[in-house]
Scaffold this motif. Structure first.
Motif, mmCIF file in Angstrom:
data_model
loop_
_atom_site.group_PDB
_atom_site.id
_atom_site.type_symbol
_atom_site.label_atom_id
_atom_site.label_comp_id
_atom_site.label_asym_id
_atom_site.label_seq_id
_atom_site.Cartn_x
_atom_site.Cartn_y
_atom_site.Cartn_z
ATOM 1 N N ALA A 137 -9.377 -0.400 -0.652
ATOM 2 C CA ALA A 137 -10.491 0.009 0.213
ATOM 3 C C ALA A 137 -11.293 -1.203 0.678
ATOM 4 O O ALA A 137 -11.750 -1.261 1.826
ATOM 5 C CB ALA A 137 -11.380 0.995 -0.520
ATOM 6 N N GLU A 138 -11.468 -2.177 -0.203
ATOM 7 C CA GLU A 138 -12.181 -3.410 0.158
ATOM 8 C C GLU A 138 -11.443 -4.143 1.280
ATOM 9 O O GLU A 138 -12.050 -4.610 2.242
ATOM 10 C CB GLU A 138 -12.291 -4.298 -1.075
ATOM 11 C CG GLU A 138 -12.849 -5.682 -0.797
ATOM 12 C CD GLU A 138 -12.671 -6.617 -1.988
ATOM 13 O OE1 GLU A 138 -12.484 -7.835 -1.761
ATOM 14 O OE2 GLU A 138 -12.699 -6.132 -3.137
ATOM 15 N N LEU A 139 -10.132 -4.218 1.163
ATOM 16 C CA LEU A 139 -9.334 -4.905 2.180
ATOM 17 C C LEU A 139 -9.256 -4.107 3.478
ATOM 18 O O LEU A 139 -9.212 -4.677 4.571
ATOM 19 C CB LEU A 139 -7.930 -5.164 1.634
ATOM 20 C CG LEU A 139 -7.884 -6.169 0.477
ATOM 21 C CD1 LEU A 139 -6.565 -6.067 -0.278
ATOM 22 C CD2 LEU A 139 -8.101 -7.581 0.996
ATOM 23 N N PHE A 140 -9.247 -2.780 3.365
ATOM 24 C CA PHE A 140 -9.261 -1.931 4.545
ATOM 25 C C PHE A 140 -10.518 -2.198 5.366
ATOM 26 O O PHE A 140 -10.463 -2.377 6.585
ATOM 27 C CB PHE A 140 -9.186 -0.468 4.128
ATOM 28 C CG PHE A 140 -9.052 0.497 5.269
ATOM 29 C CD1 PHE A 140 -7.858 0.635 5.952
ATOM 30 C CD2 PHE A 140 -10.129 1.276 5.664
ATOM 31 C CE1 PHE A 140 -7.722 1.532 7.004
ATOM 32 C CE2 PHE A 140 -10.017 2.174 6.710
ATOM 33 C CZ PHE A 140 -8.807 2.306 7.384
ATOM 34 N N PHE A 193 -1.902 -7.136 2.196
ATOM 35 C CA PHE A 193 -2.513 -7.112 0.869
ATOM 36 C C PHE A 193 -2.871 -5.686 0.466
ATOM 37 O O PHE A 193 -2.643 -5.262 -0.673
ATOM 38 C CB PHE A 193 -3.767 -7.992 0.855
ATOM 39 C CG PHE A 193 -3.479 -9.466 0.809
ATOM 40 C CD1 PHE A 193 -3.083 -10.071 -0.379
ATOM 41 C CD2 PHE A 193 -3.613 -10.259 1.930
ATOM 42 C CE1 PHE A 193 -2.821 -11.430 -0.446
ATOM 43 C CE2 PHE A 193 -3.350 -11.623 1.884
ATOM 44 C CZ PHE A 193 -2.949 -12.210 0.699
ATOM 45 N N LEU A 194 -3.452 -4.945 1.402
ATOM 46 C CA LEU A 194 -3.848 -3.559 1.142
ATOM 47 C C LEU A 194 -2.658 -2.734 0.667
ATOM 48 O O LEU A 194 -2.744 -2.017 -0.342
ATOM 49 C CB LEU A 194 -4.437 -2.976 2.424
ATOM 50 C CG LEU A 194 -4.873 -1.520 2.489
ATOM 51 C CD1 LEU A 194 -5.914 -1.356 3.582
ATOM 52 C CD2 LEU A 194 -3.713 -0.574 2.783
ATOM 53 N N THR A 195 -1.552 -2.829 1.388
ATOM 54 C CA THR A 195 -0.368 -2.053 1.036
ATOM 55 C C THR A 195 0.146 -2.439 -0.349
ATOM 56 O O THR A 195 0.561 -1.590 -1.134
ATOM 57 C CB THR A 195 0.727 -2.246 2.096
ATOM 58 O OG1 THR A 195 0.218 -1.838 3.364
ATOM 59 C CG2 THR A 195 1.966 -1.426 1.777
ATOM 60 N N ILE A 221 -7.215 8.021 3.178
ATOM 61 C CA ILE A 221 -7.831 6.833 3.753
ATOM 62 C C ILE A 221 -9.317 6.867 3.390
ATOM 63 O O ILE A 221 -9.942 7.935 3.384
ATOM 64 C CB ILE A 221 -7.648 6.840 5.279
ATOM 65 C CG1 ILE A 221 -6.156 6.899 5.622
ATOM 66 C CG2 ILE A 221 -8.308 5.631 5.924
ATOM 67 C CD1 ILE A 221 -5.887 7.193 7.075
ATOM 68 N N PRO A 222 -9.927 5.738 3.038
ATOM 69 C CA PRO A 222 -11.347 5.738 2.660
ATOM 70 C C PRO A 222 -12.222 6.459 3.673
ATOM 71 O O PRO A 222 -12.132 6.230 4.878
ATOM 72 C CB PRO A 222 -11.688 4.245 2.593
ATOM 73 C CG PRO A 222 -10.396 3.585 2.256
ATOM 74 C CD PRO A 222 -9.344 4.387 2.959
ATOM 75 N N GLY A 223 -13.059 7.363 3.165
ATOM 76 C CA GLY A 223 -13.996 8.102 4.005
ATOM 77 C C GLY A 223 -13.439 9.377 4.593
ATOM 78 O O GLY A 223 -14.197 10.162 5.183
ATOM 79 N N THR A 224 -12.145 9.630 4.450
ATOM 80 C CA THR A 224 -11.544 10.824 5.038
ATOM 81 C C THR A 224 -11.380 11.915 3.980
ATOM 82 O O THR A 224 -11.334 11.641 2.782
ATOM 83 C CB THR A 224 -10.181 10.524 5.667
ATOM 84 O OG1 THR A 224 -9.238 10.167 4.638
ATOM 85 C CG2 THR A 224 -10.286 9.378 6.669
ATOM 86 N N THR A 225 -11.276 13.146 4.457
ATOM 87 C CA THR A 225 -11.043 14.289 3.564
ATOM 88 C C THR A 225 -9.674 14.921 3.780
ATOM 89 O O THR A 225 -9.233 15.725 2.961
ATOM 90 C CB THR A 225 -12.119 15.360 3.789
ATOM 91 O OG1 THR A 225 -12.119 15.760 5.170
ATOM 92 C CG2 THR A 225 -13.502 14.813 3.425
ATOM 93 N N ALA A 226 -9.011 14.564 4.877
ATOM 94 C CA ALA A 226 -7.671 15.078 5.154
ATOM 95 C C ALA A 226 -6.983 14.130 6.133
ATOM 96 O O ALA A 226 -7.625 13.501 6.977
ATOM 97 C CB ALA A 226 -7.718 16.484 5.735
ATOM 98 N N VAL A 227 -5.669 14.041 6.005
ATOM 99 C CA VAL A 227 -4.846 13.204 6.891
ATOM 100 C C VAL A 227 -3.650 14.031 7.340
ATOM 101 O O VAL A 227 -3.061 14.764 6.546
ATOM 102 C CB VAL A 227 -4.356 11.931 6.162
ATOM 103 C CG1 VAL A 227 -3.433 11.121 7.071
ATOM 104 C CG2 VAL A 227 -5.533 11.079 5.691
ATOM 105 N N LYS A 228 -3.304 13.900 8.621
ATOM 106 C CA LYS A 228 -2.105 14.574 9.120
ATOM 107 C C LYS A 228 -1.294 13.615 9.973
ATOM 108 O O LYS A 228 -1.788 13.075 10.959
ATOM 109 C CB LYS A 228 -2.443 15.822 9.935
ATOM 110 C CG LYS A 228 -1.189 16.590 10.383
ATOM 111 C CD LYS A 228 -1.516 17.882 11.105
ATOM 112 C CE LYS A 228 -0.234 18.637 11.471
ATOM 113 N NZ LYS A 228 -0.530 19.913 12.172
ATOM 114 N N PHE A 229 -0.034 13.408 9.572
ATOM 115 C CA PHE A 229 0.931 12.666 10.375
ATOM 116 C C PHE A 229 1.788 13.682 11.115
ATOM 117 O O PHE A 229 2.509 14.458 10.497
ATOM 118 C CB PHE A 229 1.819 11.790 9.500
ATOM 119 C CG PHE A 229 1.065 10.803 8.643
ATOM 120 C CD1 PHE A 229 0.024 10.064 9.160
ATOM 121 C CD2 PHE A 229 1.406 10.614 7.310
ATOM 122 C CE1 PHE A 229 -0.678 9.152 8.373
ATOM 123 C CE2 PHE A 229 0.725 9.714 6.517
ATOM 124 C CZ PHE A 229 -0.326 8.979 7.048
#
Length: 750
Positions: free
Chosen positions: A616-619, A602-604, A677-685
């Motif tokens: 964000a609610e579903l996360f 659902f989130l996706t 992602i909710p609550g994050t300031t940076a993401v790295k894959f």
């Protein structure tokens, strides 16, 4: 005196085990029933008393090796263990695994039970150690699961003394479980020791053990899964002195490390070699470091890092750790192949519990894609769990009266059906799930060798034959129908024209013809016709897809089903239809009965529609199934069985990579639409792999950097096209390409 404070327990239990297992076990036709008189004994009962044998130890403590991942995101610390032992963590290396301190070990491919009673064969634990008492008594106890290094440690600490009991499944010596008890003190005036307990539990109901010689034990499963395919499995165990009982620091030493290992392998000649290598590595001080180095290689090749939320950072690593712990680090072995990912991993699966260690569609739809994206070699290994059993799938189709191949709903050692329920034969969407996984792997890697020589294309063609045999033509509507099936939403039994089943069958048929043309075959017109005319239920009035013909919108829903048409199936539909599918089926989903991975679907879907608030609610909802302190997942909220639910972790990782990362695979390119992602300031894959190239994606709220980090020999570089650009740009190895955060496309260089 140290002994005066302990209740002495004789040392009679295994600490060093070496096992050899033949591929198909006995070939004399002997069945479990014929050997029912054989007494099944605990490992402890067949060992000679080894209390006089010298424990393996060295007067040193090898320093903890460095790791390439941040400790604050990978060390899960707690002052106590969970009250519910089902939420204890596990260690594993894809060949052998155990829940720490439990009475059970499992080995990949070792099953017991006839036909549909097959389950993982329980080996009484030789590694389930814990510390009952310590001296000095004032030491402070704590527990850590270090997912970066793949270690679980029980520690007792003061200013003057430290006792550490660490357990790990070795990633270099891939058949080895290790326990190391390290005792240290500041000066010789302090007496330090521990009363160690080994939890080996009750005798195994699956295996008969016999003592052969000094420390050598013969084991044999009692009942073959399908005796006409493969007999019972024999193996051998060799043991050395146990850590069970009183262990104290020698008077002359400030530090001492005591060793206990369990080694399982499938060849007689490999037994002594593995044993010698492990002991030599311990003596040379490289046993722990070589293990951590292998984890470092894994994390260097692929990982997910975030900034701004320490809990999400830990959850990312823990989810990868638990799935990777059930995957072999030494690739596919022809002699003793990897069976597959069970919903609760390799450390679970005893009789009547935790899916019995069997393999379901969970592997294909929930766990495969995030692993393959970061670790393509492991992705191939997962695909091979299905190509390996193609002959069994053919036999299954023949037995049910259809052409081609039909993969079993549950499979174990032989690849034949092991689901105990009669209606499992109606879960035919598994065929499409298997083909869909192969299609995703093809889109990601373009691995022609697997398709041609590894039976990948053949598996797709055989499942396509099944669909054409299974589908019924209806002349009035000029459509093909697939009747009498169970959809992913399993409480609905024997329905007609499941939207999910028919959609994934059509994808299977289209991919079969795509591969036919790729490898110089003519297009199969029957496959094409059935693909084009398969009925897909659609309610034009309410603009949504019913789960099946006759679906009642007042019914409850207990599993992701129609929402999967959006992702991962990517079935073309109007935006309004996708929105209505999400809205209707979320409303019908029973929150307390829906498995956790459902919410990632659902989130996706909502992120595709740009609704980050709903996503964000579903996360947050999906995280309710995460159990502290070691981030073990349960399948349902407030329910402890089954565990440790790595299917849910796969769904969670999909929500990170394909939901918030916006990754999508297509036939000729790969796209991204990254969001925080909710609550994050940076993401790295790190280490996304596409067509033989590795690249990193690092983004914040406003900016983004894409970096090509490796080009494998024989492969071309990659091109990138940003949403705000007109022209493609060739990526140069090591070059950072900076842009504002936006949608972009990756393809092989033209």
């Amino acid at each position: 005196m140290l002994l005066s404070m302990f209740e002495f327990t004789p040392v009679t239990v295994v600490c060093l085990t070496i096992a050899v297992v033949s591929l198909f076990g006995r070939t004399d036709g002997t069945t479990g029933d014929e050997r029912a008189h054989t007494r099944t004994r605990n490992i402890r009962s067949v060992l000679q008393d080894d209390s006089l044998r010298t424990r393996i130890s060295l007067p040193r403590d090898d320093s903890m090796p460095a790791t390439v991942v941040p400790d604050d995101a990978t060390i899960l610390y707690s002052g106590s263990l969970p009250n519910n032992t089902k939420f204890m963590p596990e260690v594993g290396n894809g060949h052998i695994a155990t829940v720490v301190q439990s009475d059970t070990m499992f080995m990949n491919g070792l099953y017991n039970g006839y036909n549909k009673t097959s389950h993982r064969a329980r080996i009484p634990s030789t590694a389930g150690y814990s510390i009952d008492k310590v001296l000095p008594a004032e030491l402070t106890r704590s527990y850590t699961l270090d997912v970066g290094r793949g270690l679980f440690t029980e520690s007792h600490l003061s200013d003057d003394a430290k006792i550490s009991l660490r357990t790990y499944a070795h990633r270099l010596y891939t058949s080895t479980l290790v326990t190391e008890l390290v005792i240290s003190r500041r000066n010789n005036d302090t007496e330090v020791g521990a009363l160690v307990r080994l939890n080996s539990g009750s005798p195994s109901e699956d295996i008969d053990f016999k003592d052969l010689s000094d420390g050598l034990i013969h084991g044999r499963t009692l009942t073959a899964e399908y005796p006409e395919i493969a007999g019972t499995t024999e193996f051998y165990m060799k043991v050395s002195p146990s850590l069970h009982g009183v262990v104290r620091l020698s008077p002359e030493n400030l530090t001492e490390t005591f060793l206990a290992v369990t080694v399982i392998d499938v060849h007689q000649e490999a037994v002594e070699a593995e044993y010698a290598e492990v002991i030599k590595a311990f003596e040379e001080g490289t046993l722990l470091s070589s293990h951590v180095n292998e984890w470092n290689k894994l994390w260097s090749s692929g990982r997910i890092d975030v900034e701004g939320d320490a809990n999400i950072a830990k959850l990312n690593y823990a989810s990868l750790y638990y799935i990777l712990s059930s995957l072999p680090s030494n690739g596919s072995r022809k002699d003793w192949p990897f069976i597959g990912l069970s919903p609760c991993g390799l450390a679970h699966g005893r009789k009547d519990q935790d899916a019995r260690g069997n393999v379901f569609w969970d592997q294909e739809i929930w766990m495969f894609l995030p692993i393959a994206l970061l670790y393509p070699d492991l992705g191939r290994l997962i695909v091979e769990t299905r190509t390996r059993i193609l002959e069994s799938a053919r036999k299954n189709a023949q037995q049910t009266g259809w052409e081609g191949a039909l993969y079993p709903w549950e499979s174990a050692f032989t690849g034949l059906e092991t689901c105990p329920l009669a209606e499992c034969s109606l879960y035919v969407h598994i065929n499409g799930d298997v083909s869909f996984m192969i299609r995703q792997y093809w889109q990601l890697t373009n691995d022609k060798e697997l398709m041609i020589n590894g039976s990948g294309a053949e598996a797709v063609w055989e499942t396509a034959k099944y669909w054409c045999s299974r589908a019924t033509y209806e002349s009035i509507t000029d459509a093909y129908r697939i009747t009498g099936v169970i959809p992913p939403d399993y409480p609905h039994q024997s329905v007609n024209d499941s939207s999910y089943t028919n959609s994934i069958a059509a994808i299977n048929l289209a991919f079969a013809n795509q591969l036919a043309l790729e490898f110089g075959k003519a297009e199969n017109t029957t496959w094409k016709e059935v693909e084009n005319k398969l009925h897909l239920p659609y309610n034009a009035v309410e603009d949504f897809h019913p789960e099946f013909d006759g679906f009642n919108v007042l019914d409850d829903v207990e599993e992701a089903d129609v929402v999967l048409l959006g992702f991962p199936l990517m079935v073309p539909m109007n935006i309004s239809t996708k929105r209505n599918d999400l809205t209707i089926y979320e409303r019908l989903s029973k929150i307390d009965r829906v498995p956790t991975q459902t919410w990632s679907s659902f989130l996706t879907g909502w992120l595709e529609l740009g609704d980050e608030i709903k996503a964000a609610e579903l996360f947050a909802r999906s995280l309710r199934n995460v159990q502290q302190p070691f981030l073990v997942w349960s399948q349902y909220e407030n329910v402890d069985d089954p565990t440790n639910f790595i299917t849910g972790m796969g769904g969670y990782l999909q929500s990170v990579l394909f939901g918030y990362g916006g990754a999508r695979l297509h036939d000729n390119n790969m796209t991204f639409n990254p969001r925080l992602i909710p609550g994050t300031t940076a993401v790295k894959f790190t280490g996304i792999n596409y067509r033989g190239c590795n690249f990193d994606v690092h983004y914040t709220k406003d900016t983004m950097t894409v970096t090509l980090t490796a080009i494998m020999p024989g492969h071309r570089s990659l091109d990138i096209l940003f949403e705000d650009k007109i022209n493609w740009q060739e990526m140069m190895n090591g070059q950072n390409i900076n842009a504002r955060r936006q949608h972009f496309i990756i393809r092989s260089s033209q």
